[in-house]
Design a protein around this motif. Structure first.
Motif, mmCIF file in Angstrom:
data_model
loop_
_atom_site.group_PDB
_atom_site.id
_atom_site.type_symbol
_atom_site.label_atom_id
_atom_site.label_comp_id
_atom_site.label_asym_id
_atom_site.label_seq_id
_atom_site.Cartn_x
_atom_site.Cartn_y
_atom_site.Cartn_z
ATOM 1 N N ILE A 222 -15.851 -0.992 -1.156
ATOM 2 C CA ILE A 222 -15.999 -0.941 0.302
ATOM 3 C C ILE A 222 -16.157 0.492 0.809
ATOM 4 O O ILE A 222 -17.045 0.789 1.604
ATOM 5 N N ALA A 223 -15.294 1.392 0.358
ATOM 6 C CA ALA A 223 -15.337 2.776 0.844
ATOM 7 C C ALA A 223 -16.631 3.476 0.436
ATOM 8 O O ALA A 223 -17.170 4.298 1.184
ATOM 9 N N ARG A 224 -17.134 3.147 -0.733
ATOM 10 C CA ARG A 224 -18.385 3.758 -1.191
ATOM 11 C C ARG A 224 -19.557 3.245 -0.351
ATOM 12 O O ARG A 224 -20.396 4.024 0.115
ATOM 13 N N LEU A 225 -19.608 1.925 -0.128
ATOM 14 C CA LEU A 225 -20.707 1.340 0.635
ATOM 15 C C LEU A 225 -20.674 1.770 2.103
ATOM 16 O O LEU A 225 -21.718 1.986 2.723
ATOM 17 N N ALA A 226 -19.478 1.883 2.665
ATOM 18 C CA ALA A 226 -19.336 2.241 4.078
ATOM 19 C C ALA A 226 -19.458 3.743 4.324
ATOM 20 O O ALA A 226 -19.488 4.179 5.477
ATOM 21 N N GLY A 227 -19.509 4.535 3.262
ATOM 22 C CA GLY A 227 -19.620 5.980 3.418
ATOM 23 C C GLY A 227 -18.300 6.703 3.576
ATOM 24 O O GLY A 227 -18.274 7.915 3.807
ATOM 25 N N CYS B 251 -8.844 6.631 -0.540
ATOM 26 C CA CYS B 251 -9.378 5.309 -0.186
ATOM 27 C C CYS B 251 -8.557 4.197 -0.826
ATOM 28 O O CYS B 251 -8.369 3.129 -0.244
ATOM 29 N N ASP B 252 -8.063 4.451 -2.036
ATOM 30 C CA ASP B 252 -7.182 3.496 -2.703
ATOM 31 C C ASP B 252 -5.907 3.297 -1.883
ATOM 32 O O ASP B 252 -5.456 2.161 -1.669
ATOM 33 N N ASN B 253 -5.342 4.390 -1.390
ATOM 34 C CA ASN B 253 -4.138 4.300 -0.566
ATOM 35 C C ASN B 253 -4.417 3.520 0.715
ATOM 36 O O ASN B 253 -3.593 2.716 1.155
ATOM 37 N N ALA B 254 -5.589 3.736 1.310
ATOM 38 C CA ALA B 254 -5.956 3.019 2.530
ATOM 39 C C ALA B 254 -6.044 1.516 2.264
ATOM 40 O O ALA B 254 -5.552 0.700 3.057
ATOM 41 N N GLY B 255 -6.655 1.141 1.147
ATOM 42 C CA GLY B 255 -6.769 -0.266 0.797
ATOM 43 C C GLY B 255 -5.410 -0.898 0.569
ATOM 44 O O GLY B 255 -5.140 -2.025 1.011
ATOM 45 N N ARG B 256 -4.551 -0.197 -0.137
ATOM 46 C CA ARG B 256 -3.197 -0.697 -0.378
ATOM 47 C C ARG B 256 -2.455 -0.902 0.945
ATOM 48 O O ARG B 256 -1.759 -1.911 1.149
#
Length: 315
Positions: free
Chosen positions: A63-68, A97-102
């Protein structure tokens, strides 16, 4: 006889284009919300630790890669750490980004999150000052940034009979915002949306002695520039202004994710004082800087924190 069609004026054409654009944005937001709801529902079928780790991987790797978001985090990191090697910048951006997802899936797994957070305690010099303020009905503002999982303190204090309200900035995606706010409100006290009505409720709650939390690390275009992480950026003065107006106690806190990626330690620091809103915000920025330097992977580098330097489109 058919009625003749009147030619569109430039104003009418602009309105039509604007309406069409709104329709596209609405559909895009609805589809995004549908995907996120589905993802949250599916991952919640998994054991708690598995779902937290998996959501971190999904967000950081997909998600973070696709959304920039990954690129934006890398630009912010490069601004703050110009000497840092690119591989390390990429690693930290992915970890943030991993922390954000968690954090997202944790906040949608409230019953499980509460059990995990309760394994820890609150440390720091702020508890004594907090108790003294509450005993005399003095307003309290808890101040923090998008760091670790910032909801842990509200859970721990609720267990002690202290409910904390919060002022939040509504998300642009109204579909997602509706259920996200509902989830957050169940953590502790009332949630007030940023804006005239929400601010009135927020101030009324504070004036009555109700503790409140404010996250102060978002770019605020109408605010003065003050340093953060060695770079000037516009920082809202709200906490400082409210503290001086209502003689509120300002307590910075940070919920730090432990090395296991699941549990937390919560630090409630000594009060921040100052004779002006800017002095208070400078000290709050300094306190957050210390945590970010110590745990850079736990701050939300995906925010457009330095629009004044990097611009909107490139950041």
């Amino acid at each position: 006889m058919p009625r003749p069609v009147e030619p569109q004026t430039s104003a009418t054409k602009s309105e039509t284009r604007f309406a069409s654009m709104l329709d596209r944005v609405t559909v895009q937001h609805w589809l995004t919300d549908l995907v996120l709801r589905t993802l949250i529902w599916l991952t919640k079928r998994l054991p708690y630790k598995t779902r937290v780790r998996l959501m971190g991987q999904i967000v950081s790797g997909g998600i973070a890669r696709l959304a920039g978001y990954r690129k934006r985090a890398e630009r912010n990191l490069a601004l703050v750490f110009p000497q840092m090697p690119k591989p390390e910048i990429r690693r930290l951006a992915k970890a943030a980004c991993d922390n954000a997802g968690r954090t997202v899936i944790e906040n949608y797994s409230l019953n499980d999150l509460v059990k995990v957070v309760r394994q820890g305690t609150i440390s720091g010099d702020g508890m004594t000052a907090l108790r003294a303020a509450l005993d005399v009905g003095r307003p309290v503002i808890f101040a923090t940034g998008h760091f670790g999982n910032y909801e842990a303190l509200r859970i721990l204090l609720k267990d002690q009979g202290i409910t904390i309200g919060a002022l939040y900035r509504p998300m642009k995606n109204t579909f997602f915002n509706a259920h996200y706010v509902e989830a957050m409100q169940s953590v502790s006290g009332p949630m007030f949306a940023q804006g005239r009505s929400g601010t009135r409720g927020f101030v009324k709650h504070l004036r009555a002695g109700g503790p409140l939390v404010l996250l102060y690390d978002i770019y605020s275009g109408s605010s003065p520039e003050i340093p953060f992480m060695g770079q000037p950026t516009r920082t809202a003065q709200s906490i400082g202004e409210l503290a001086l107006k209502f003689d509120a106690l300002v307590l910075p806190y940070f919920c730090i994710r432990n090395a296991d990626g699941i549990t937390f330690k919560t630090e409630l620091e000594a009060p921040v004082e100052g004779d002006s809103p800017e002095a208070i915000m400078l000290e709050l920025n300094r306190r957050l800087e210390q945590k970010v330097y110590a745990h850079p992977e736990q701050w939300f580098w995906i925010h457009r924190r330095w629009k004044n330097i990097l611009g909107v489109s490139s950041n």
